[in-house]
Design a protein around this motif. Structure first.
Motif: not given
Length: 388
Positions: A361-379, A381-385
């Protein structure tokens, strides 16, 4: 980095709180009035702008957004007066984006050229559907023919325009949505916003839905409609740069990017919110919500600020995550560090980050924190966690 050169931009939001009718799905601060003394509103906007200009000298305005409500109901002269005042108080970026939200009724559509002459250079049309039955269900005041005519007029009047559609409506199937979206894409230029219908607290739809007056597509159907939407827009060259917003590269909404990148913006008008960094403090501002009370307060004290509170560091981190993870580009670690005054590794719980990363649901890449496609679709819930 100086505030004037902040790549997140500096925006001015102007709230026009009036509509012809209240849409049943809408929870925005909008009101219906038989009579509006527009000269009073024009003067009050100027006073509140002056108040906030005194607090934010030396900034460069990268965007102005007239939202509502239905700001296309105002006289174009009001928009022109506000734009001129912004230019007097602050520097204006050479490529400043000035957006007006508009409804596609024939009366309002006829005013678009007047708004273009007033200085508006981008319009956002509330189309919502291209089906007359569903437009009536959504409480809209236009039909699909007026919508198409407004899209044609916008394309011939403005270099940049966008429009909204609402999907996952009652009875909507993938086949129906595919046909409707394909038609809409023939009118899309460089930006389009697509929102799933949700039931908001305090709306007419909340009561109707609770009574069982209508049924929304189930979660599996909503997911199928979402995935179809992403695929069709991606194939059309309008990739999702934010959960519900699609654009060709370089045509993203600059004003909304200021919000999502956690930049500073002034909020003017009833109920408008703002975020301002002043002497290292992050302030959350909110104007009085009731239109008549807002006018009274501005007349007596020059502004109608109901809230101007410091945002503590932990809240700044949370707000930054809630806004920035909506974006496909994610959030630079340096942005967390600037808000928190500490290394990124100390900003968020590493165990939560690890779990969400391992879950895809999350990834860290190139100095950035990003939600994956699956994470943004469940944002939510992701933020709650992530934030607990």
């Amino acid at each position: 980095m100086t505030q004037a050169s902040d790549p997140r931009g500096f925006g001015i939001y102007i709230h026009w709180p009036f509509c012809k009718a209240k849409c049943p799905y809408c929870d925005f601060n909008s009101h219906v009035r038989e009579r509006i003394e527009e000269a009073d509103w024009r003067d009050s906007y100027l006073k509140e702008l002056a108040h906030y200009a005194a607090l934010t000298p030396g900034r460069t305005v990268t965007s102005i957004f007239f939202g509502g409500g239905t700001p296309s109901l105002m006289d174009p002269k009001t928009a022109e007066t506000v734009i001129d005042a912004v230019a007097r108080h602050w520097r204006m970026a050479n490529d400043v984006e000035i957006t007006l939200e508009a409804n596609p009724t024939s009366v309002e559509g006829a005013k678009l050229k007047g708004f273009r002459a007033a200085g508006i250079n981008r319009v956002s049309l509330g189309i919502q559907a291209l089906d007359d039955v569903d437009l009536k269900f959504l409480g809209r005041q236009h039909n699909h023919q007026e919508a198409l005519a407004a899209l044609d007029l916008a394309a011939n009047t403005f270099d940049r325009f966008t429009f909204d559609l609402i999907y996952a409506r009652p009875g909507q199937t993938p086949q129906l949505w595919e046909k409707e979206l394909a038609r809409a894409l023939t009118f899309a230029a460089d930006h389009i916003s697509l929102y799933q219908l949700t039931i908001e607290t305090g709306t007419v739809f909340e009561q109707a839905y609770a009574r069982g007056d209508f049924v929304l597509p189930d979660e599996d159907m909503q997911a199928e409609l979402f995935e179809m939407t992403q695929a069709m827009l991606g194939a059309a060259g309008l990739a999702a740069y934010e959960i519900s917003n699609h654009a060709r590269p370089g045509s993203e909404s600059r004003h909304n990017l200021t919000y999502w990148r956690y930049g500073d913006y002034v909020g003017i008008g009833p109920g408008a919110h703002g975020r301002l960094t002043i002497d290292g403090r992050k302030l959350a501002t909110r104007q009085h919500r009731a239109p008549e009370r807002w006018l009274e307060m501005v007349a007596t004290q020059g502004h109608a600020t109901r809230q101007s509170d410091d945002v503590p560091v932990d809240a700044r981190i949370s707000e930054l995550a809630m806004m920035g993870l909506r974006l496909a580009e994610g959030i630079p670690f340096t942005r967390f560090e600037a808000e928190a005054g500490r290394p990124f590794a100390e900003c968020l719980d590493p165990a939560r980050l690890r779990r969400l990363g391992e879950g895809g649901f999350l990834e860290s890449r190139d100095g950035r924190l990003m939600a994956t496609d699956a994470g943004r679709q469940r944002l939510d819930a992701l933020l709650g966690e992530l934030l607990g």
